[in-house]
Design an enzyme around this catalytic site. Structure first.
Site, short mmCIF file in Angstrom:
data_model
loop_
_atom_site.label_atom_id
_atom_site.label_comp_id
_atom_site.label_asym_id
_atom_site.label_seq_id
_atom_site.Cartn_x
_atom_site.Cartn_y
_atom_site.Cartn_z
N CYS A 1 0.83 -1.22 0.00
CA CYS A 1 0.00 0.00 0.00
C CYS A 1 0.86 1.26 0.00
CB CYS A 1 -0.91 0.02 1.22
SG CYS A 1 -2.02 -1.37 1.31
C1 BEZ Z 1 0.53 -4.59 1.84
O1 BEZ Z 1 0.03 -3.53 1.54
O2 BEZ Z 1 1.75 -4.75 1.86
C2 BEZ Z 1 -0.32 -5.77 2.18
C3 BEZ Z 1 -1.51 -5.58 2.85
C4 BEZ Z 1 -2.27 -6.69 3.19
C5 BEZ Z 1 -1.85 -7.96 2.82
C6 BEZ Z 1 -0.67 -8.12 2.12
C7 BEZ Z 1 0.11 -7.02 1.80
#
Ligand code: BEZ
Length: 208
Positions: free
Chosen positions: A45
């Site tokens: 994210c």
């Molecule tokens: C991320 O944004 O890194 C992420 C969020 C939830 C699950 C896996 C990755």
């Protein structure tokens, strides 16, 4: 409620990292790139938020406003935005919706219980200035989106609207486009005086 291409994007009023917004008023006469992500302070994210911020000029030149969403609150968003700016070398200016009660995420079907009951997957809605949904994409939580593709589909949609054309597989701006089957050859000759290439009666290319 299932949202489809062609539906009016549901309106909502909600707090964001830039203050409270009512979606339709905030969107105004712009296109909107509305995208959800699972959670603040997560790695994938963080890169996506950074990329969106870095592309601010590209969105602006296409009259597109980005709008993020997660089910975290405004305080977390504001702290996390500082991290995004620091780690992605950018300055994030667009609002991020704080959908703590999941109301928007549920309306837009961003909660996929197979992934999480409380966090959104990576949904994309491209919404036009009439508030119509023009494109949807859904990515799982562990795969970051391709922002070249986001800009490409916006370019394709805007060109389709402006010129009444369609775009072929892997089209990039500047390449030939397709004359839709609903346009007769006679109409095509008037519409495209530069001429067009007929490979089959249903497969016609034109440079615009
Ligand atoms: C991320 O944004 O890194 C992420 C969020 C939830 C699950 C896996 C990755």
């Amino acid at each position: 409620m299932t949202l489809h291409i062609g539906d009016i994007a549901p309106n909502f009023s909600i707090p964001t990292s830039k203050g409270d917004i009512t979606f339709h008023d905030w969107a105004g006469k712009s296109w909107v790139f509305f995208f959800s992500h699972p959670a603040d302070f997560t790695p994938v994210c963080t890169t996506e938020m950074g990329r969106t911020a870095q592309l601010a000029a590209e969105f602006s030149k296409r009259n597109v406003k980005p709008l993020g969403l997660s089910t975290d609150g405004v305080e977390d968003h504001l702290k996390w935005i500082k991290d995004v700016d620091d780690t992605q070398n950018t300055h994030l200016e667009f609002p991020i919706v704080a959908d703590k009660d999941l109301s928007v995420a549920k309306t837009y079907e961003m909660i996929h219980p197979g992934e999480s009951e409380t966090a959104a997957v990576r949904s994309v809605f491209i919404i036009d200035p009439d508030k119509k949904i023009r494109l949807t994409l859904t990515y799982p939580m562990n795969v970051g989106r391709n922002f070249d593709e986001i800009l490409r589909v916006i370019d394709a949609l805007q060109l389709a609207d402006a010129k009444g054309v369609a775009t072929p597989a892997d089209w990039r701006p500047g390449e030939k486009v397709i004359i839709p089957p609903t346009v007769t050859n006679e109409e095509a000759s008037q519409k495209f005086p530069q001429g067009f290439e007929e490979i089959r009666p249903y497969l016609r290319f034109v440079e615009v």
